[in-house]
Write an enzyme that holds these catalytic residues in place. Structure first.
Site, short mmCIF file in Angstrom:
data_model
loop_
_atom_site.label_atom_id
_atom_site.label_comp_id
_atom_site.label_asym_id
_atom_site.label_seq_id
_atom_site.Cartn_x
_atom_site.Cartn_y
_atom_site.Cartn_z
N CYS A 281 55.92 58.46 2.88
CA CYS A 281 55.19 57.18 2.73
C CYS A 281 55.90 56.29 1.71
O CYS A 281 55.63 55.11 1.65
CB CYS A 281 53.79 57.38 2.16
SG CYS A 281 52.63 58.22 3.21
N LYS B 128 47.17 58.33 16.73
CA LYS B 128 48.06 57.22 16.41
C LYS B 128 49.44 57.55 16.99
O LYS B 128 49.93 58.66 16.81
CB LYS B 128 48.19 57.06 14.89
CG LYS B 128 49.09 55.89 14.54
CD LYS B 128 49.45 55.82 13.07
CE LYS B 128 50.46 54.71 12.84
NZ LYS B 128 51.17 54.79 11.59
N LYS C 174 56.23 58.32 15.28
CA LYS C 174 57.43 59.13 15.45
C LYS C 174 57.15 60.57 15.05
O LYS C 174 57.50 61.50 15.76
CB LYS C 174 58.53 58.53 14.57
CG LYS C 174 59.89 59.11 14.78
CD LYS C 174 60.56 58.49 15.99
CE LYS C 174 61.70 59.31 16.56
NZ LYS C 174 62.65 59.86 15.62
O1 ME8 Z 1 55.46 50.53 6.82
N1 ME8 Z 1 50.13 51.07 16.26
O2 ME8 Z 1 57.44 50.30 8.01
P1 ME8 Z 1 57.11 51.10 9.34
C1 ME8 Z 1 50.24 49.81 15.83
N2 ME8 Z 1 58.64 49.42 5.90
N3 ME8 Z 1 51.22 49.38 15.01
C2 ME8 Z 1 52.14 50.26 14.63
C3 ME8 Z 1 52.10 51.60 15.05
C4 ME8 Z 1 51.04 52.00 15.91
N4 ME8 Z 1 50.92 53.23 16.38
N5 ME8 Z 1 53.16 52.23 14.50
C5 ME8 Z 1 53.84 51.32 13.77
C6 ME8 Z 1 56.62 50.17 6.92
N6 ME8 Z 1 53.24 50.11 13.85
C7 ME8 Z 1 57.25 49.38 5.79
C8 ME8 Z 1 56.71 47.97 5.83
S1 ME8 Z 1 56.60 45.44 4.93
C9 ME8 Z 1 56.97 44.66 3.52
C10 ME8 Z 1 57.22 47.08 4.73
C11 ME8 Z 1 53.70 48.86 13.23
O3 ME8 Z 1 58.41 51.21 10.08
C12 ME8 Z 1 52.63 48.22 12.36
O4 ME8 Z 1 52.94 46.86 12.18
O5 ME8 Z 1 56.36 52.34 9.06
C13 ME8 Z 1 52.77 48.95 11.06
O6 ME8 Z 1 52.15 48.26 9.98
C14 ME8 Z 1 54.29 48.97 10.94
O7 ME8 Z 1 54.74 49.17 12.31
C15 ME8 Z 1 54.81 50.06 10.03
O8 ME8 Z 1 56.21 50.10 10.17
#
Ligand code: ME8
Length: 505
Positions: free
Chosen positions: A128, A295, A298
């Site tokens: 996280c 959810k 990955k």
């Molecule tokens: O948190 N359903 O990056 P991240 C809906 N780098 N949206 C989803 C999803 C799902 N199952 N999985 C991913 C980070 N998302 C940080 C953010 S910002 C300053 C830094 C989308 O690669 C959704 O928008 O884990 C979620 O908030 C984001 O991908 C998390 O991407």
């Protein structure tokens, strides 16, 4: 008016999946809609490249963090292109121009006295990139998100005095009730604040893959602070030789899922207050895309590959499906079967067939020219307030509700064809005026509906509007009756052809 919309910047420690595509699509729909309204739009997306998650993933693969970042940033860029996103820039936080701006802003925060040196002791989840309070941990000191056992860590850090922003943040929430939408997320963020804010680590000593701290070279900034600042730094270098900050800051809306609510609704405004930078206008928090009730992520291995769907069906159906199936702002399940169902029943039948039939009938009965006629009053009434209602929904980021408003018009037009039965009218010369009215109404209705659908399905609507002899794509002209007859219609290949291979293979 300027309109600045952002997605989160995605971690490059993994491959992009449909969850990432979802947020990018939603932000793109907003950006396109606002451009259609004539606003000055800037749409930003990009990748979050620093921190432990990336450093660990690279180490596992036996490559450097930069190599991993380069490789996966390309993949995320491809996803933007794949879903037809019109982002104005793609920021990568490893960009030295981002580093320089982060250092400048955080030095200001330091100089203003919001930073002090202390010792952090507690649980930390490297996946996280976030510290966990004892209350958040699951049994066995596990991260509630990644379900991995966490170590207790101790480290000398620079701290950000988040606690001193308790009152200013409470005031922000009180004065701007729509600063976080939907309401349940606003309540969640506010109750987090009301529990009492602790100071947070601003830097990390043990890792080197990050933005170095100007007043202490043994440290890099904690990845979240570097990442959040992307929304601000990008404007200063997105255009060569031009600084867009005055033109687009403050951001109009940050779009994201609920996993990163705390960072955007609590840390981010506090940091901006500390740096004396104006606050963004809104965070919009959407739900999770779920597969079989879980959810999609990955680490759980239940991801849908957006490349496969787009390869078979194109970007428009995917954009439509995600925003139609899952009420934007809430969690919702998706499936390839559900996708195929909507593709056939709504896109191919309700919209695509309506378009093909209308154009074919105008060719057959009126030599390819839309007749000049008066539409029936009840149809005019059904369309009267619809564009305004769609715009209202867009203004509060309720994309599914906006789409529902539009789709009720599509259904109204289908009912109209059934009521009027133009193919019967065509057999009776005394019904010529009524046939004119029916064909005009269908062409005009399809024009309005398609203009409203432009942000959701840019390709299909463009093809249909072109076939209807319409060039104008502005939202201003999405008023039923604002265009008369006389347009020459062209041939139209099926907008949503039958696809043989199932999306699930
Ligand atoms: O948190 N359903 O990056 P991240 C809906 N780098 N949206 C989803 C999803 C799902 N199952 N999985 C991913 C980070 N998302 C940080 C953010 S910002 C300053 C830094 C989308 O690669 C959704 O928008 O884990 C979620 O908030 C984001 O991908 C998390 O991407």
């Amino acid at each position: 008016m300027s309109y600045y919309v952002t997605t989160p910047i995605y971690y490059v420690n993994g491959e992009p999946h449909l969850g990432h595509a979802y947020t990018t699509i939603a932000a793109d729909v907003l950006a396109r809609h606002m451009r259609q309204r004539g606003e000055d739009v800037f749409f930003l997306t990009g990748t979050d490249e620093h921190g432990e998650p990336v450093a660990f993933a690279a180490e596992k693969l036996g490559i450097s963090p930069r190599e991993l970042a380069d490789k996966n940033a390309e993949r995320f860029k491809q996803v933007s292109a794949l879903v037809n996103a019109t982002n104005d820039f793609f920021i990568r936080t490893s960009d030295p121009r981002h580093h320089a701006k982060v250092q400048e802003v955080l030095q200001r925060v330091y100089d203003a006295g919001h930073v002090y040196q202390g010792v952090y002791e507690g649980y930390y989840c490297p996946r996280c990139a976030d510290f966990k309070s004892d209350a958040e941990l699951m049994d066995g000191n596990k991260c509630p998100i990644h379900l991995i056992e966490l170590e207790r860590e101790q480290e000398e850090n620079w701290f950000f005095r988040l606690s001193t922003f308790q009152e200013p943040l409470e005031r922000l929430f009180e004065e701007r009730p729509d600063w976080v939408l939907p309401r349940n997320r606003y309540n969640e963020a506010l109750s987090f604040i009301k529990q009492g804010l602790n100071d947070v680590s601003l830097t990390r000593a043990r890792i080197t893959w990050g933005v170095s701290v100007p007043w202490d070279d043994g440290h890099v900034f904690y990845v979240w602070f570097d990442a959040l600042l992307n929304y601000y730094t990008a404007l200063s270098f997105a255009r060569e030789g031009e600084d867009l900050t005055d033109r687009f800051w403050p951001a109009t809306v940050h779009v994201m899922a609920k996993d990163i609510l705390k960072f955007h609704a609590v840390f981010w405004p506090a940091l901006l207050m500390a740096a004396d930078i104006e606050l963004p206008k809104r965070d919009f928090i959407h739900g999770y895309l779920l597969m079989d009730e879980h959810k999609m992520s990955k680490s759980l291995g239940n991801v849908v590959d957006p490349f496969r769907i787009v390869e078979l069906f194109g970007a428009d159906p995917l954009r439509f499906y995600l925003l139609r199936e899952v009420n934007f702002g809430q969690d919702g399940s998706i499936s390839t079967e559900g996708f195929e169902r909507r593709y056939t029943s709504e896109l191919a039948n309700e919209y695509g067939n309506l378009a093909s039939r209308t154009i074919a009938m105008i060719h057959r009965y009126r030599d390819g020219t839309v007749p000049d006629a008066e539409a029936p009053a009840d149809l005019v009434a059904a369309f009267a307030d619809a564009p305004a209602r769609v715009i209202e929904r867009f203004d509060v980021v309720e994309l599914t509700a906006a789409l529902e408003e539009i789709w009720s018009l599509v259904r109204r037009l289908n009912a109209f064809v059934q009521e009027e039965q133009p193919w019967q009218l065509s057999k009776d010369e005394s019904q010529a005026d009524r046939l004119d009215a029916a064909l005009y109404s269908l062409a005009e209705g399809l024009r309005v509906v398609s203009l409203l659908l432009v942000p959701f399905m840019p390709d299909a609507t463009d093809r249909l509007l072109t076939a209807l002899g319409q060039r104008d794509r502005s939202l201003e002209t999405a008023r039923f009756g604002s265009v008369g007859g006389g347009a020459r219609v062209e041939e139209l290949e099926p907008l949503f052809p039958r696809v043989e291979a199932p999306a699930s293979t």
